[in-house]
Design a protein around this motif. Structure first.
Motif, PDB file in Angstrom:
ATOM      1  N   PHE A  57      -5.473   5.878 -11.166  1.00 29.70           N
ATOM      2  CA  PHE A  57      -4.087   5.400 -11.176  1.00 29.70           C
ATOM      3  C   PHE A  57      -3.866   4.606  -9.895  1.00 29.70           C
ATOM      4  N   PHE A  58      -3.579   3.320 -10.059  1.00 30.31           N
ATOM      5  CA  PHE A  58      -3.380   2.460  -8.899  1.00 30.31           C
ATOM      6  C   PHE A  58      -1.886   2.274  -8.642  1.00 30.31           C
ATOM      7  N   ALA A  59      -1.463   2.513  -7.414  1.00 27.00           N
ATOM      8  CA  ALA A  59      -0.063   2.308  -7.048  1.00 27.00           C
ATOM      9  C   ALA A  59       0.066   0.982  -6.309  1.00 27.00           C
ATOM     10  N   ASP A  60       1.127   0.255  -6.620  1.00 27.51           N
ATOM     11  CA  ASP A  60       1.321  -1.057  -6.013  1.00 27.51           C
ATOM     12  C   ASP A  60       2.604  -1.067  -5.186  1.00 27.51           C
ATOM     13  N   ASP A  61       2.443  -1.191  -3.885  1.00 30.55           N
ATOM     14  CA  ASP A  61       3.595  -1.217  -2.980  1.00 30.55           C
ATOM     15  C   ASP A  61       4.605  -2.301  -3.372  1.00 30.55           C
ATOM     16  N   ALA A  62       4.099  -3.480  -3.739  1.00 24.09           N
ATOM     17  CA  ALA A  62       5.010  -4.600  -4.020  1.00 24.09           C
ATOM     18  C   ALA A  62       5.887  -4.316  -5.234  1.00 24.09           C
ATOM     19  N   THR A  63       5.311  -3.648  -6.231  1.00 26.50           N
ATOM     20  CA  THR A  63       6.104  -3.280  -7.405  1.00 26.50           C
ATOM     21  C   THR A  63       7.181  -2.270  -7.015  1.00 26.50           C
ATOM     22  N   GLN A  64       6.800  -1.355  -6.129  1.00 26.12           N
ATOM     23  CA  GLN A  64       7.776  -0.359  -5.665  1.00 26.12           C
ATOM     24  C   GLN A  64       8.902  -1.044  -4.890  1.00 26.12           C
ATOM     25  N   ARG A  65       8.516  -1.978  -4.066  1.00 34.65           N
ATOM     26  CA  ARG A  65       9.509  -2.678  -3.259  1.00 34.65           C
ATOM     27  C   ARG A  65      10.440  -3.539  -4.135  1.00 34.65           C
ATOM     28  N   ALA A  66       9.882  -4.096  -5.221  1.00 29.20           N
ATOM     29  CA  ALA A  66      10.700  -4.908  -6.145  1.00 29.20           C
ATOM     30  C   ALA A  66      11.896  -4.110  -6.655  1.00 29.20           C
ATOM     31  N   ARG A  67      11.695  -2.811  -6.795  1.00 29.70           N
ATOM     32  CA  ARG A  67      12.793  -1.964  -7.259  1.00 29.70           C
ATOM     33  C   ARG A  67      13.939  -1.962  -6.252  1.00 29.70           C
ATOM     34  N   TYR A  68      13.587  -1.790  -4.976  1.00 29.62           N
ATOM     35  CA  TYR A  68      14.643  -1.761  -3.947  1.00 29.62           C
ATOM     36  C   TYR A  68      15.329  -3.113  -3.823  1.00 29.62           C
ATOM     37  N   LEU A  69      14.599  -4.178  -4.119  1.00 29.29           N
ATOM     38  CA  LEU A  69      15.181  -5.518  -3.996  1.00 29.29           C
ATOM     39  C   LEU A  69      16.005  -5.911  -5.218  1.00 29.29           C
ATOM     40  N   HIS A  70      15.635  -5.423  -6.417  1.00 32.99           N
ATOM     41  CA  HIS A  70      16.231  -6.006  -7.622  1.00 32.99           C
ATOM     42  C   HIS A  70      16.865  -5.024  -8.594  1.00 32.99           C
ATOM     43  N   SER A 103      -0.774   3.453   1.888  1.00 29.93           N
ATOM     44  CA  SER A 103       0.308   2.507   1.599  1.00 29.93           C
ATOM     45  C   SER A 103       1.006   2.102   2.896  1.00 29.93           C
ATOM     46  N   ASP A 104       1.737   1.022   2.797  1.00 32.75           N
ATOM     47  CA  ASP A 104       2.408   0.421   3.946  1.00 32.75           C
ATOM     48  C   ASP A 104       3.463   1.386   4.506  1.00 32.75           C
ATOM     49  N   PRO A 105       3.269   1.894   5.725  1.00 31.27           N
ATOM     50  CA  PRO A 105       4.265   2.845   6.249  1.00 31.27           C
ATOM     51  C   PRO A 105       5.631   2.200   6.485  1.00 31.27           C
ATOM     52  N   TRP A 141      -9.319  19.655  -5.309  1.00 28.66           N
ATOM     53  CA  TRP A 141      -8.702  18.349  -5.046  1.00 28.66           C
ATOM     54  C   TRP A 141      -8.930  17.970  -3.606  1.00 28.66           C
ATOM     55  N   SER A 142      -8.688  16.689  -3.309  1.00 20.02           N
ATOM     56  CA  SER A 142      -8.865  16.219  -1.936  1.00 20.02           C
ATOM     57  C   SER A 142      -8.082  14.920  -1.725  1.00 20.02           C
ATOM     58  N   ILE A 143      -7.762  14.665  -0.454  1.00 15.21           N
ATOM     59  CA  ILE A 143      -7.077  13.439  -0.059  1.00 15.21           C
ATOM     60  C   ILE A 143      -7.914  12.729   0.989  1.00 15.21           C
ATOM     61  N   LEU A 144      -8.104  11.432   0.822  1.00 12.58           N
ATOM     62  CA  LEU A 144      -8.734  10.622   1.870  1.00 12.58           C
ATOM     63  C   LEU A 144      -7.943   9.333   2.009  1.00 12.58           C
ATOM     64  N   SER A 145      -8.431   8.403   2.812  1.00 19.52           N
ATOM     65  CA  SER A 145      -7.585   7.235   3.057  1.00 19.52           C
ATOM     66  C   SER A 145      -8.379   5.940   3.042  1.00 19.52           C
ATOM     67  N   PHE A 146      -7.625   4.851   2.905  1.00 19.09           N
ATOM     68  CA  PHE A 146      -8.182   3.508   2.821  1.00 19.09           C
ATOM     69  C   PHE A 146      -7.373   2.606   3.746  1.00 19.09           C
ATOM     70  N   ALA A 147      -8.075   1.789   4.546  1.00 24.53           N
ATOM     71  CA  ALA A 147      -7.394   0.926   5.520  1.00 24.53           C
ATOM     72  C   ALA A 147      -6.825  -0.311   4.832  1.00 24.53           C
ATOM     73  N   THR A 148      -5.620  -0.192   4.283  1.00 24.14           N
ATOM     74  CA  THR A 148      -4.973  -1.373   3.696  1.00 24.14           C
ATOM     75  C   THR A 148      -4.499  -2.298   4.819  1.00 24.14           C
TER      76      THR A 148
END
Ligand SMILES: [Zn+2]
Ligand SMILES: [Zn+2]
Ligand SMILES: [Zn+2]
Ligand SMILES: [Zn+2]
Lengths: 405, 405
Positions: A57-70, A103-105, A141-148
């Motif tokens: 499941f891929f999450a897209d910051d820009a799609t999330q932000r579109a909600r706050y904008l529109h 994701s973008d903090p 389960w586990s959590i790791l990170s990616f340098a966006t």
């Protein structure tokens, strides 16, 4: 080693040591869309390990932000509960879960805090079935990170993006031990030493911990029958996983009604895409009764208003100031890292593995839709263990462990 | 107009004319990971239109391919049924769905056809609840496309990737009318003319269609109470959507037991990441009894073996050879396009909107886990309508409509 090679190693560690996916198991992977290269390698290693199915499941910051904008104002109370139920069903049927964060903090830094609060609350409610299963370790389960790029820019705002990403990868590879000759072996050693530390603290059976330092004088009562945990965890399905990579903490369960005093955050808290800085709160009978924050106070207040348990503690964790994450000398603006750089407390839901027999409210286990870790440790913080008799014993001095068996 | 501007227009058309998302409605978006820029714009327009929530699901070809390269053989009978159930639940509760296609048509060209067949069968079973709701138009939905590099390379193998992508975008923008001064108005006009054509064919109440041309002499009996549809559709929730963009077809329901003769494909069929070419089959009493294909015959055979209904027809569609998609002069290797370049038949599930009162097996409606369109039209194909009395009337000549009211 090239970054490509290191990414492959990170994926391998995440699959073999982190989530430890088993032959015949389904693996759900949550990740930011930027992490697709890592997810592909995770899929490769998971299938090699015998996974039946990798479902990303891929999450897209820009799609999330579109909600706050529109979006219209009414949007912010909605969240896809059907997704939470579906994932819970998959986990209930045996699926493992690996979550990649990055994701973008700063994504929502300029958005309405009230809307952020409402959206987070709706999302937390929608994901409750999953959260309950994960916090009870129904599966591995586990959590790791990616340098966006966005995350790297937030940490290193003054250098070019490519360089910022490279520096963040360096830090991630260092704290995840990818750089070492045998990362798998290094993680096994590290997990063993965290287990030793838990053993010592479990033997002590402290009634409370006392944190002291600049702006902090906090007594955290421990729940009856509390257990210390850290590093590897045996999930209810018998699979040993390492839920956080990096992980440096040992953690236990506070008594939800038995926390007193004042405490100041030692690092900023990123919540809902907003940076909350300079937090200082006062607890009475386990509950936050006074809040100050130099930045993001509205979001913090909205956070602790999520529900009754959101203003009480569900976790207390000890991390040496000399941890590899702390030595990186960065504010990662990402809880997975920052919580492993410093001792912390978490608002909200207690963790089942921190109490003999699982969460029991009568013994002090807190309940909430949220679980938000919040850094209160540093090289200037001392911690004492307080026995039931009232005797104090040094646990940490100037951010370093001093307790012995 | 820049490609960026055109992408924005495509998103706007998809939201306003394609799925026609309503105020207060949730929107599920399925897309290849490469289409993130388009998905972001779709989210923007959907939120502007009053959507409460846009939930994107990104599919990654490389992760899918990793399975064929690295998974154990037992993997290929698994599919996430919990996702199908969850999406069906969301749709049942009112969510709309927009699907962006554009995955690599050659992705699995070198993989084991038997495994591809098993995986497709498992996926079809997992998605059955969603497919049932969509084919019955329980909600408004639509499909559009995105020019991924892999898809562009498959169409234009001999030119540089950037140029191939640009050419594919040109074709997509042309057939989706994005190039026209007022695309929204152009789509409304086009939908009205398809509706007229349906009206004419519905008045005729043909008992069968007779296709003739090179390698084809096929009599497709039409189901009792069949209905012709095309262009815009009013879903059961009262919302008018345009399920395919582009769309040039009018289509109806064959009688599952009443198809006779031979038919040759006029374009390659892409199924399960494999190109199937030179298909020629013979029908007896509605069922395929003989199969030839010059390439991919195994995959085609595995496809029609999916279940009892997979070797029978669920749809027959008429498309003029002069359609904008056909005029593009390309083999898109993508059903959404190729089926709008030529008359076609579909193996598998019949569509509820093609029969008065919905699918009824007793009246000839076919049932299957699959629905695969397959091109049989060209400028060399004539079509007659056969009345119940046996009288023949020209419907198409040399790929052009000649029928009048
Ligand atoms: Zn912690
Ligand atoms: Zn925590
Ligand atoms: Zn069709
Ligand atoms: Zn069709």
């Amino acid at each position: 080693m090239t970054r490509d090679k290191k990414l492959g190693r990170l994926a391998e560690i995440a699959v073999k040591i982190g989530v430890n996916v088993q032959k015949g198991q389904e693996l759900i992977v949550n990740a930011p869309i930027e992490a697709q290269e890592l997810v592909r390698r995770i899929a490769e290693h998971a299938y090699r390990a015998g996974a039946t199915l990798v479902v990303p499941f891929f999450a897209d910051d820009a799609t999330q932000r579109a909600r706050y904008l529109h979006a219209g104002d009414e949007s912010f109370d909605f969240a896809p509960a059907w997704m939470g139920e579906a994932m819970a069903k998959a986990i209930g049927n045996g699926a493992a879960m690996l979550t990649v964060v990055g994701s973008d903090p700063m994504l929502l830094a300029d958005c309405d805090p009230a809307r952020i609060g409402r959206a987070q609350r709706a999302a937390a409610a929608a994901m409750k079935p999953v959260r309950n299963l994960l916090s009870g370790f129904a599966t591995n389960w586990s959590i790791l990170s990616f340098a966006t790029p966005a995350w790297a820019r937030a940490i290193f705002p003054d250098i070019a993006e490519g360089e910022a990403v490279a520096k963040l990868w360096d830090a991630i590879f260092a704290v995840t031990r990818v750089d070492l000759p045998d990362p798998i072996e290094a993680w096994r050693d590290h997990a063993a030493s965290l287990l030793d530390r838990c053993g010592i603290l479990n033997n002590k059976r402290f009634a409370a911990l006392h944190f002291r330092g600049p702006g902090t004088d906090l007594r955290v009562g421990l729940a009856e029958n509390h257990l210390w945990a850290g590093g590897a965890i045996e999930a209810c399905n018998g699979v040993v996983c390492l839920p956080n990579m990096p992980t440096e903490e040992v953690f236990s369960m506070p008594h939800k009604n038995n926390v007193e005093g004042i405490v100041s955050a030692t690092k900023p808290l990123v919540y809902g895409g907003v940076l909350i800085e300079g937090i200082s709160v006062r607890f009475e009978a386990g509950r936050i009764v006074e809040v100050h924050a130099s930045k993001g106070e509205d979001v913090f207040k909205s956070l602790i208003d999520t529900d009754e348990g959101a203003s009480r503690l569900g976790e207390v964790a000890l991390v040496p100031d000399a941890s590899p994450v702390s030595r990186a000398g960065l504010i990662f603006r990402n809880t997975l890292f920052d919580e492993n750089a410093a001792s912390h407390i978490a608002l909200g839901q207690a963790l089942a593995l921190n109490m003999k027999g699982g969460c029991d409210a009568a013994q002090g286990a807190n309940e909430s839709m949220i679980h938000v870790d919040w850094m209160i440790g540093s090289a200037q913080i001392d911690v004492d263990g307080i026995a039931a008799s009232g005797t104090a014993e040094p646990v940490m001095r100037a951010g370093a462990f001093v307790i012995r068996n």
